[in-house]
Write a protein that holds these residues in place. Structure first.
Motif, mmCIF file in Angstrom:
data_model
loop_
_atom_site.group_PDB
_atom_site.id
_atom_site.type_symbol
_atom_site.label_atom_id
_atom_site.label_comp_id
_atom_site.label_asym_id
_atom_site.label_seq_id
_atom_site.Cartn_x
_atom_site.Cartn_y
_atom_site.Cartn_z
ATOM 1 N N PRO A 7 0.840 -1.197 0.000
ATOM 2 C CA PRO A 7 0.000 0.000 0.000
ATOM 3 C C PRO A 7 0.882 1.257 0.000
ATOM 4 O O PRO A 7 2.000 1.238 0.533
ATOM 5 C CB PRO A 7 -0.777 -0.095 1.310
ATOM 6 C CG PRO A 7 -0.618 -1.481 1.794
ATOM 7 C CD PRO A 7 0.632 -2.019 1.193
ATOM 8 N N SER A 12 -1.178 3.434 6.206
ATOM 9 C CA SER A 12 -1.559 2.064 5.853
ATOM 10 C C SER A 12 -0.878 1.119 6.831
ATOM 11 O O SER A 12 0.200 1.401 7.342
ATOM 12 C CB SER A 12 -1.104 1.721 4.435
ATOM 13 O OG SER A 12 -1.772 2.503 3.482
ATOM 14 N N VAL A 14 0.422 -2.928 7.450
ATOM 15 C CA VAL A 14 0.699 -4.272 6.950
ATOM 16 C C VAL A 14 1.313 -5.070 8.090
ATOM 17 O O VAL A 14 1.732 -4.510 9.103
ATOM 18 C CB VAL A 14 1.640 -4.282 5.724
ATOM 19 C CG1 VAL A 14 1.014 -3.558 4.543
ATOM 20 C CG2 VAL A 14 3.004 -3.712 6.060
ATOM 21 N N SER A 55 1.737 -9.164 4.761
ATOM 22 C CA SER A 55 0.343 -9.404 4.401
ATOM 23 C C SER A 55 -0.511 -8.254 4.929
ATOM 24 O O SER A 55 -0.047 -7.439 5.724
ATOM 25 C CB SER A 55 -0.150 -10.733 4.979
ATOM 26 O OG SER A 55 -0.221 -10.651 6.386
ATOM 27 N N HIS A 56 -1.745 -8.209 4.470
ATOM 28 C CA HIS A 56 -2.684 -7.181 4.934
ATOM 29 C C HIS A 56 -3.310 -7.548 6.275
ATOM 30 O O HIS A 56 -3.907 -6.704 6.928
ATOM 31 C CB HIS A 56 -3.803 -6.965 3.905
ATOM 32 C CG HIS A 56 -3.340 -6.264 2.668
ATOM 33 N ND1 HIS A 56 -3.062 -4.929 2.626
ATOM 34 C CD2 HIS A 56 -3.090 -6.741 1.420
ATOM 35 C CE1 HIS A 56 -2.670 -4.599 1.418
ATOM 36 N NE2 HIS A 56 -2.675 -5.670 0.664
ATOM 37 N N THR A 57 -3.210 -8.808 6.658
ATOM 38 C CA THR A 57 -3.813 -9.268 7.905
ATOM 39 C C THR A 57 -2.766 -10.004 8.742
ATOM 40 O O THR A 57 -1.800 -10.549 8.200
ATOM 41 C CB THR A 57 -4.990 -10.225 7.623
ATOM 42 O OG1 THR A 57 -4.505 -11.332 6.843
ATOM 43 C CG2 THR A 57 -6.107 -9.514 6.876
#
Length: 63
Positions: A7, A12, A14, A55-57
């Protein structure tokens, strides 16, 4: 979005190696700021995160 595209929006978030990193844009240089395993501040570049994996999560811990 391809999986290797980090991102670019400020603030943002991560995840990498179990830790959250927030994107900060200071003095025209984007860095990802978080903490290491001992709770010490850590600053990473986009390239650092790509090498480490991200990762995003958050990753799920398996028992």
């Amino acid at each position: 979005m391809r999986s290797e595209d980090l991102p670019t929006d400020p603030s943002s978030v991560v995840w990498s190696r179990g830790h959250a990193y927030v994107r900060e844009d200071a003095l025209g240089r984007a860095r990802w700021v978080g903490v290491d395993d001992r709770g010490r501040p850590q600053s990473l570049t986009d390239a650092d995160l790509r090498r480490r994996g991200w990762s995003h999560t958050p990753e799920r811990v398996r028992h």
